[in-house]
Enzyme design. Structure first.
Site, mmCIF file in Angstrom:
data_model
loop_
_atom_site.group_PDB
_atom_site.id
_atom_site.type_symbol
_atom_site.label_atom_id
_atom_site.label_comp_id
_atom_site.label_asym_id
_atom_site.label_seq_id
_atom_site.Cartn_x
_atom_site.Cartn_y
_atom_site.Cartn_z
ATOM 1 N N TYR A 1 0.764 -1.252 -0.086
ATOM 2 C CA TYR A 1 -0.040 0.063 0.142
ATOM 3 C C TYR A 1 0.813 1.264 -0.058
ATOM 4 C CZ TYR A 1 1.058 0.645 5.007
ATOM 5 O OH TYR A 1 1.548 0.732 6.478
ATOM 6 N N CYS A 2 0.350 2.430 -0.571
ATOM 7 C CA CYS A 2 0.947 3.525 -0.594
ATOM 8 C C CYS A 2 -0.311 4.545 -0.650
ATOM 9 C CB CYS A 2 2.147 3.830 -1.862
ATOM 10 S SG CYS A 2 1.110 3.292 -3.311
ATOM 11 N N THR A 3 0.244 5.809 -0.832
ATOM 12 C CA THR A 3 -0.653 7.027 -0.541
ATOM 13 C C THR A 3 -1.755 6.756 -1.661
ATOM 14 O OG1 THR A 3 1.013 8.316 0.074
ATOM 15 C CG2 THR A 3 -0.967 9.511 -0.584
ATOM 16 N N CYS B 1 2.959 1.442 -5.506
ATOM 17 C CA CYS B 1 2.797 0.169 -5.426
ATOM 18 C C CYS B 1 2.694 -0.567 -6.971
ATOM 19 C CB CYS B 1 1.559 -0.231 -4.762
ATOM 20 S SG CYS B 1 1.801 0.104 -2.918
ATOM 21 N N ILE C 1 -4.354 4.242 -0.179
ATOM 22 C CA ILE C 1 -4.689 4.557 1.060
ATOM 23 C C ILE C 1 -5.834 5.266 1.163
ATOM 24 C CG2 ILE C 1 -4.180 5.595 3.313
ATOM 25 C CD1 ILE C 1 -1.167 5.031 2.961
#
Length: 244
Positions: free
Chosen positions: A132-134, A139, A161
């Site tokens: 996961y990333c912002t 990703c 996210i």
């Protein structure tokens, strides 16, 4: 708002961007002081362009995309077997992360290569990994790099996210605030976001980042409201020690 909508319409007229996922966030309008457009070999610089193949649909060979609800379903079905793997710089996770997530020891994105090659995560290669990333962009590449290194079952959260937080807020698997790359420095998904961070001056609870006031320093650090009020010049702990 009108100008933003015009920008979106114009962008989607370009065929490769027709399905682009724009994300809206409440703000006052000057969080990004200037627009900068640059050509890069990698949209997020991992330093691994030789490993990445891109076609008309995007990055080839990445992790399986999961909608936020599908993430919860995977955890419900597989329980503690599921591993959340943070695809951001470690400082971002100081104020928010998925519960029990692995936080790689990285300062910049290229650090992920050495981190994955170090062997410290080899014991996870048979487990279901949710990267996961912002917003999900990082990703797209991280999941490929992990699969290339033998991680068997790799997923990524569709929309990152941001999309998960919009759907479930702070009432499911996410906890804390989300670090963002503008003047706000963080956003919350609800009025009861958990405070995970600790003030770098006094260790009190806080989720508020500050940029060091020393223009020669690019440090980002956490400061509680009390310390910020008492400090005439908000500098990071290292610069503060030098000043004293």
């Amino acid at each position: 708002m009108t100008n933003l909508k015009k920008y979106i319409r114009a962008t989607k007229e370009f065929a490769p961007f027709k399905e682009i996922d724009f994300k809206w966030s409440e703000a006052i309008g000057d969080e990004f002081p200037r627009l900068s457009i640059r050509v890069r070999d990698e949209i997020v610089t991992f330093g691994a362009s030789n490993e990445i193949v891109v076609d008309q649909t995007g990055v080839v060979g990445g992790g399986v995309h999961l909608k936020p609800g599908e993430v919860n379903q995977l955890v419900a079905e597989r329980g503690d077997e599921v591993v959340f793997f943070d695809g951001r710089s470690a400082h971002e996770a100081r104020i928010g992360k998925f519960k029990n997530a692995i936080i790689p020891d990285v300062t910049t994105t290229p650090d992920f290569i050495n981190e994955l090659d170090s062997g410290k995560y080899d014991h996870l290669k048979e487990k279901p990994i949710v990267t996961y990333c912002t917003g999900g962009i990082r990703c797209e590449v991280l999941s490929v790099l992990m699969k290339n290194r033998g991680f068997k079952e790799v997923y990524q959260i569709d929309g990152g996210i941001v999309r998960y937080g919009e759907e479930f807020g702070d009432d499911s698997l996410w906890e804390g605030s989300l670090y963002v790359f503008d003047k706000r420095l963080k956003i919350d998904f609800s009025d009861h976001a958990k405070v995970l961070g600790l003030c770098d001056y006094c260790s009190a609870s806080t989720n508020q980042f500050y940029d060091c006031a020393n223009l020669e320093c690019r440090c980002l650090f956490l400061l509680c409201s009390e310390c910020a009020t008492k400090t005439p010049k908000v500098t990071c702990p290292n610069c503060r020690a030098k000043d004293n």
